[in-house]
Structures are given as structure tokens and as C-alpha cells.
Design an enzyme around this catalytic site. Structure first.
Site, PDB file in Angstrom:
ATOM      1  N   GLU A 163      11.881  14.648  -9.755  1.00 34.28           N
ATOM      2  CA  GLU A 163      10.560  14.582  -9.107  1.00 34.28           C
ATOM      3  C   GLU A 163      10.747  14.115  -7.653  1.00 34.28           C
ATOM      4  O   GLU A 163      11.578  13.250  -7.367  1.00 34.28           O
ATOM      5  CB  GLU A 163       9.721  13.549  -9.873  1.00 34.28           C
ATOM      6  CG  GLU A 163       8.357  13.255  -9.279  1.00 34.28           C
ATOM      7  CD  GLU A 163       7.686  12.061  -9.966  1.00 34.28           C
ATOM      8  OE1 GLU A 163       8.393  11.096 -10.334  1.00 34.28           O
ATOM      9  OE2 GLU A 163       6.452  12.096 -10.135  1.00 34.28           O
TER      10      GLU A 163
ATOM     11  N   ASN B 101       1.658  16.357  -6.211  1.00 34.58           N
ATOM     12  CA  ASN B 101       3.045  16.066  -6.606  1.00 34.58           C
ATOM     13  C   ASN B 101       3.516  17.307  -7.365  1.00 34.58           C
ATOM     14  O   ASN B 101       3.179  17.497  -8.534  1.00 34.58           O
ATOM     15  CB  ASN B 101       3.048  14.813  -7.495  1.00 34.58           C
ATOM     16  CG  ASN B 101       4.445  14.341  -7.823  1.00 34.58           C
ATOM     17  OD1 ASN B 101       5.411  15.072  -7.652  1.00 34.58           O
ATOM     18  ND2 ASN B 101       4.546  13.121  -8.323  1.00 34.58           N
TER      19      ASN B 101
ATOM     20  N   LYS C 290       1.428  18.034 -10.645  1.00 32.26           N
ATOM     21  CA  LYS C 290       1.431  16.966 -11.664  1.00 32.26           C
ATOM     22  C   LYS C 290       0.022  16.579 -12.105  1.00 32.26           C
ATOM     23  O   LYS C 290      -0.856  16.315 -11.270  1.00 32.26           O
ATOM     24  CB  LYS C 290       2.161  15.742 -11.099  1.00 32.26           C
ATOM     25  CG  LYS C 290       2.360  14.607 -12.103  1.00 32.26           C
ATOM     26  CD  LYS C 290       3.246  13.534 -11.475  1.00 32.26           C
ATOM     27  CE  LYS C 290       3.494  12.351 -12.398  1.00 32.26           C
ATOM     28  NZ  LYS C 290       4.330  11.326 -11.719  1.00 32.26           N
TER      29      LYS C 290
ATOM     30  N   GLU D  77       0.502   6.688  -6.883  1.00 30.84           N
ATOM     31  CA  GLU D  77       0.338   8.148  -7.011  1.00 30.84           C
ATOM     32  C   GLU D  77      -1.129   8.553  -6.981  1.00 30.84           C
ATOM     33  O   GLU D  77      -1.480   9.610  -6.465  1.00 30.84           O
ATOM     34  CB  GLU D  77       1.005   8.643  -8.293  1.00 30.84           C
ATOM     35  CG  GLU D  77       2.509   8.653  -8.191  1.00 30.84           C
ATOM     36  CD  GLU D  77       3.138   9.453  -9.305  1.00 30.84           C
ATOM     37  OE1 GLU D  77       2.874  10.656  -9.410  1.00 30.84           O
ATOM     38  OE2 GLU D  77       3.903   8.848 -10.092  1.00 30.84           O
TER      39      GLU D  77
ATOM     40  N   CYS E  26       7.624  13.846 -14.694  1.00 31.78           N
ATOM     41  CA  CYS E  26       7.723  12.402 -14.896  1.00 31.78           C
ATOM     42  C   CYS E  26       6.770  11.850 -15.960  1.00 31.78           C
ATOM     43  O   CYS E  26       7.009  11.998 -17.132  1.00 31.78           O
ATOM     44  CB  CYS E  26       7.545  11.659 -13.576  1.00 31.78           C
ATOM     45  SG  CYS E  26       8.117   9.960 -13.739  1.00 31.78           S
TER      46      CYS E  26
ATOM     47  N   ASN F 234      10.943   9.921 -11.744  1.00 28.84           N
ATOM     48  CA  ASN F 234      11.323   8.695 -11.030  1.00 28.84           C
ATOM     49  C   ASN F 234      10.722   7.552 -11.819  1.00 28.84           C
ATOM     50  O   ASN F 234       9.503   7.376 -11.799  1.00 28.84           O
ATOM     51  CB  ASN F 234      10.676   8.635  -9.637  1.00 28.84           C
ATOM     52  CG  ASN F 234      11.327   9.548  -8.635  1.00 28.84           C
ATOM     53  OD1 ASN F 234      12.383   9.231  -8.114  1.00 28.84           O
ATOM     54  ND2 ASN F 234      10.689  10.671  -8.368  1.00 28.84           N
TER      55      ASN F 234
END
Ligand code: CDT
Length: 294
Positions: A23, A83, A100, A118, A144, A169
């Protein structure tokens, strides 16, 4: 880019046809930092893909005939931030992208050295969970935190995914809501990918950033999981490393034929709550009518 190309070349030398990168491969995991406005993070975002910086990776992959999955921060022409993961087939063309969906962490500045912002920097993805064909295989895309959610794998499995590619991550510190013991974090990661693989009879390719990045340690733990839930290959250290596995379609077959034969055993008419509710609500009471006549 040099490190990615070196890994790609090593993968090709081992006969690999598909490589999964982590990621946000191209930058530091910047959601650990609060900046006064999300726009100030623009240097971390890619405006197009491929671009001048990433074109050498695309070119080398095409020369080697290797497909790859690459995570990066995407800034769209209308200034939306995601993302994102792009899936690049063996001929160097992007065959699909994923944005994401499960964005963990928080949107407010918690004034800690390392945060998980995020929800501040990214919008929730708007393209669902795609399945693309890479090197002739049906590959589901996720990123992730998605790996901790059962829904991710099932939605991909229902589209026929043979493998799920997940870059991630996971920091060892500054993660609200996670067990702070490093060995527990690794267990929870492995538990998630193994359960997702087993319950959906598919392979999981999980690729981590590892070691210390900008002062924050990441758990690492890249691995390949079979449809039986077995970890067949796993990173041994914290440096740049290839984790290699041989894809065998036959491994999934007994699971798909019987235990997880979806069309025979699934009962979606009893799963409505999964799509109707986000959080926990009142129990749904089913009355069983009838009884014995005598
Ligand atoms: N990047 C990412 O999604 N990491 C999360 C950990 C942070 S949760 C606040 C993960 O699930 O690994």
C-alpha cells in the site's frame, strides 16, 4: 523506483508472473502526520498513472512479462483523493484500479507523533471491490485494513477471484484500537488473511512495507496463504525481500467443490443485516410458529 525494479527483476528471474507491492508504495505512509489541510499533502499524490516517475517500472515489467499491483495515493482531475491500487497486466497496461474502502483511523488531529489519518486524507473508495485478470489469473484487489473485514473476501470470491492481492502498512505504534503487543499484531494480521483465504477458498498475497519508515516501525509479515488457510511463504526479515509462491489452482478445488461450494450452501436470504446495518442494532427475533398437534 530503483528498489521496486530490482525486486521486479529478481521476481522475474524466479519465474514469477505476478508481483504485489505494498500500500502507498511510492511515498512514506504520510497519514501518520497531521498537516493543517489535506491539500498540503499533495506532494504525496500521483495525478496520473503511469507518470514520468513510474513509467520505468511499467516499462521494465512489460519487458519482463510480469504483471504487478501497485498502491499509491491518487489525486483525480476533480481534486478527489483516494488510497488507490492499480493492476497492471504483463503487457504493461492498467487493467483495473481499486480505491480503498475500509479507511481506518480518524479524521481529527490527535496531536500525537504518529497518527492514523486516512479518514482525513482520503475519500472512501467508489469502485467497489474489483476482480481483474492479471497474467491469466482472476485477481481480487483490496488494501490493508480491508484484509480484516470478512466482507472484502466474500465480495471478491463471489466474482470468481482466485487470488486476492493486498498491500498493507501496519504500524507497530500509534494505532488506535489495535493490540499494542507486536506479536499480537502479527497474529491478528495472519489470522485475518488466513481466515479470508480459507472461508473463501482463494489465495491471498499480502505485501507489507516493513522495517522503520520515517521513525515508525511497521510490522511487515508479507505472506502467501493458500485456499486451505496455510501460510506457504512468509517474509523472514525487515528488508526488501521477495516472498515467492507457486500458484496451483488445484488447491482450491476440494474446498470449492464441497465445504465452500457457494451456490450449494450459501443462504443470502438470511444475510440481509450485513448490507442493511453498519453498526450493531437490536436482535432480530424470529418466531417459530406451530408445534405438535397431539
Ligand atoms: N494502512 C492500514 O489500513 N493500516 C491498518 C492499521 C491502522 S488501524 C488504525 C491495518 O489494518 O493494518
Amino acid at each position: 523506483m530503483r528498489r521496486l525494479i530490482a525486486l521486479l527483476e529478481r521476481a522475474a528471474a524466479h519465474g514469477c508472473r505476478l508481483v504485489v507491492f505494498p500500500e502507498l508504495t511510492l511515498t512514506t505512509f504520510f497519514p501518520r502526520y497531521f498537516l493543517p489541510s489535506p491539500e498540503m499533502a499533495e506532494k504525496y499524490f500521483e495525478r496520473e498513472m503511469p507518470n514520468a516517475d513510474t513509467q520505468p517500472l511499467f516499462d521494465r515489467a512489460r519487458e519482463l512479462g510480469v504483471a504487478f499491483v501497485l498502491g499509491y495515493a491518487e489525486l483525480t482531475p476533480d481534486q478527489r483523493r483516494f488510497n488507490t491500487v492499480c493492476a497492471v497486466d504483463v503487457d504493461g497496461t492498467i487493467v483495473g484500479s481499486y480505491r480503498k474502502i475500509h479507511l481506518p483511523g480518524h479524521a481529527e488531529d490527535r496531536k500525537m507523533e504518529h497518527q492514523h489519518l486516512e479518514k482525513y486524507y482520503f475519500e472512501v473508495g467508489d469502485v467497489g471491490f474489483p476482480v481483474v485478470t492479471l497474467a491469466g489469473l482472476k485477481v481480487g484487489l483490496a488494501t490493508c485494513n480491508d484484509r480484516r473485514w470478512a466482507e472484502t473476501y466474500r465480495v471478491l470470491a463471489l466474482q470468481g477471484a482466485d487470488l486476492v492481492a493486498i498491500g498493507y502498512n501496519t504500524p507497530v505504534s500509534g494505532v488506535p484500537g489495535m493490540n499494542p503487543e507486536p506479536h499480537r499484531m502479527m497474529e491478528e494480521h495472519l489470522l485475518s488473511v488466513r481466515a479470508g483465504a480459507y472461508q473463501n477458498a482463494l489465495w491471498v498475497l499480502a505485501a507489507a512495507k516493513s522495517g522503520v519508515e520515517d521513525g515508525q516501525r511497521l510490522i511487515g509479515g508479507s505472506c502467501i496463504v493458500t485456499p486451505g488457510g496455510d501460510v506457504v511463504s512468509r517474509a523472514t526479515g525487515d528488508g526488501d525481500e521477495l516472498v515467492i509462491g507457486a500458484y496451483d489452482p488445484g488447491v482450491a478445488e476440494p474446498f470449492r467443490a464441497e465445504m465452500f461450494n457457494f451456490s450449494r450452501h450459501r443462504r443470502p436470504e438470511h444475510y440481509q443485516l450485513i448490507v442493511e446495518r453498519t453498526g450493531v442494532g437490536e436482535p432480530v427475533v424470529a418466531a417459530i410458529a406451530g408445534g405438535h398437534d397431539d
